[in-house]
Design an enzyme around this catalytic site. Structure first.
Site, PDB file in Angstrom:
ATOM      1  N   LYS A  53     147.375  85.951  26.808  1.00 36.55           N
ATOM      2  CA  LYS A  53     145.928  86.071  26.611  1.00 36.55           C
ATOM      3  C   LYS A  53     145.293  86.784  27.791  1.00 36.55           C
ATOM      4  O   LYS A  53     144.445  87.656  27.635  1.00 36.55           O
ATOM      5  CB  LYS A  53     145.304  84.679  26.444  1.00 36.55           C
ATOM      6  CG  LYS A  53     145.516  84.122  25.057  1.00 36.55           C
ATOM      7  CD  LYS A  53     145.198  82.659  24.961  1.00 36.55           C
ATOM      8  CE  LYS A  53     145.654  82.148  23.594  1.00 36.55           C
ATOM      9  NZ  LYS A  53     145.792  80.718  23.512  1.00 36.55           N
ATOM     10  N   GLN A  97     143.753  74.984  24.567  1.00 38.10           N
ATOM     11  CA  GLN A  97     145.147  75.250  24.204  1.00 38.10           C
ATOM     12  C   GLN A  97     145.780  73.979  23.642  1.00 38.10           C
ATOM     13  O   GLN A  97     145.758  72.928  24.286  1.00 38.10           O
ATOM     14  CB  GLN A  97     145.888  75.720  25.464  1.00 38.10           C
ATOM     15  CG  GLN A  97     147.231  76.314  25.207  1.00 38.10           C
ATOM     16  CD  GLN A  97     147.174  77.640  24.446  1.00 38.10           C
ATOM     17  OE1 GLN A  97     146.398  78.519  24.779  1.00 38.10           O
ATOM     18  NE2 GLN A  97     147.982  77.757  23.414  1.00 38.10           N
ATOM     19  N   ASP A 120     138.337  80.348  18.553  1.00 39.08           N
ATOM     20  CA  ASP A 120     139.538  80.006  17.793  1.00 39.08           C
ATOM     21  C   ASP A 120     139.191  79.725  16.328  1.00 39.08           C
ATOM     22  O   ASP A 120     140.074  79.595  15.489  1.00 39.08           O
ATOM     23  CB  ASP A 120     140.197  78.753  18.389  1.00 39.08           C
ATOM     24  CG  ASP A 120     141.586  79.036  18.946  1.00 39.08           C
ATOM     25  OD1 ASP A 120     142.143  80.093  18.615  1.00 39.08           O
ATOM     26  OD2 ASP A 120     142.096  78.193  19.700  1.00 39.08           O
TER      27      ASP A 120
END
Ligand code: NAD
Length: 284
Positions: A53, A97, A120
């Site tokens: 990322k 995460q 997300d």
């Protein structure tokens, strides 16, 4: 000869030709698109995703930060950080995460994220908007899959798409996106009877099962397009949910593992951060 759809190349192209110019425009207006990744504990797999990322964020010119918490951090400590980020106008995207340690509720954590910063696309608000076909932040793996299909000029109108796997993060949302593109979608899952029959008239097959080499070439109709979402480390070698060797003789195009859906997921995350920055800066 099957076309190998390189997610790595498609992601690189989108980052440089589509996303970076938007980032440059925002910077001219004094906005630096910023993503915060929350990492709880020391999960090796998470750490490598986070590195990817950061690499992609740097390529697109956006700022990305990691906020780390120890494995034993109380849930409230993580929630407090999210609430702080929600209020910080210099931050446009936030992701937590997964997986999280067992003592932390994933639902509680995800629900605390401001939907306008939920890059997300996991909050109930954004999932609901996706379902209703409203403007939203689309979750990254399904969005990446759609970008991959676009990259090989797949017009889904009237096509048969078979999705194997009905998870909230891949199977369900990608089935909605394919329906929005006017495909006829067949959803398969662990209780589906005669899976091979369900694949027999598929133009596109999307496999997100989580079982190494689950789908074999003899189940795949000639000339179809296969998107392999799975990723596994088997005896030190990465593979997907599809047996690539036998599948490649049947398909017209297929994604490899690694280098297929994985890089597109990260590319979609960076794009979502830029979209969030554009929308939030227009509001201010
Ligand atoms: P999940 O475990 O949440 O869901 C798996 C789905 O597969 C379930 O809906 C289940 O019903 C279905 N399934 C299980 N066994 C089956 C069977 N025998 N026949 C038919 N269906 C069956 O998994 P997920 O989160 O959707 O992930 C799937 C895979 O994709 C995993 O390997 C995961 O690591 C990978 N993944 C990759 C990315 C990426 O960016 N590359 C992103 C998300 C997930």
């Amino acid at each position: 000869m099957a076309k190998i759809i390189s997610g790595k190349d498609v992601a690189e192209k989108i980052l440089i030709t589509n996303i970076k110019p938007k980032v440059d425009d925002l910077k001219l207006k004094g906005v630096i698109p910023t993503l915060v990744v929350i990492l709880v504990g020391d999960v090796q797999a998470s750490a490598s995703y986070v590195r990817q990322k950061e690499k992609f964020a740097a390529k697109a010119g956006i700022k990305s930060e990691v906020r780390k918490f120890s494995e034993t951090a109380p849930e409230q400590e993580v929630l407090d950080e999210i609430i702080k980020i929600n209020k910080d106008s210099d931050i446009h995207g936030i992701i937590v995460q997964l997986p999280l340690p067992d003592h932390i509720s994933v639902t509680k954590i995800l629900n605390s994220i401001d939907p306008s910063k939920d890059v997300d696309g996991f909050t109930p608000t954004n999932v609901g908007k996706l379902f209703l076909g409203e403007e939203t932040l689309v979750s990254c793996t399904p969005k990446g899959i759609m970008l991959l299909l676009e990259s090989v000029n797949t017009d889904l109108k009237g096509k048969n798409v078979t999705v194997i796997g009905r998870s909230n993060i891949v199977g369900k949302p990608v089935s909605i996106l394919c329906q929005q593109k006017h495909a006829t979608v067949t959803m398969c899952h662990s209780r589906t009877k005669d899976l091979t029959a369900k694949l027999s008239d598929a133009d596109v097959i999307i496999v997100a099962v989580g079982v190494p080499k689950f789908i074999h070439g003899d189940q795949i109709p000639m000339g179809s397009i296969v998107i392999d979402v799975g990723i596994h480390n088997v005896d030190g070698k990465l593979c997907g949910d599809v047996d690539f060797e036998s599948a490649q003789n049947k398909v017209s195009a297929i994604t490899p593992v690694p280098g297929g859906v994985g890089p597109m997921t990260v590319c979609a995350l960076i794009e979502n951060t830029v979209i969030a920055a554009e929308r939030l800066s227009n509001k201010n």
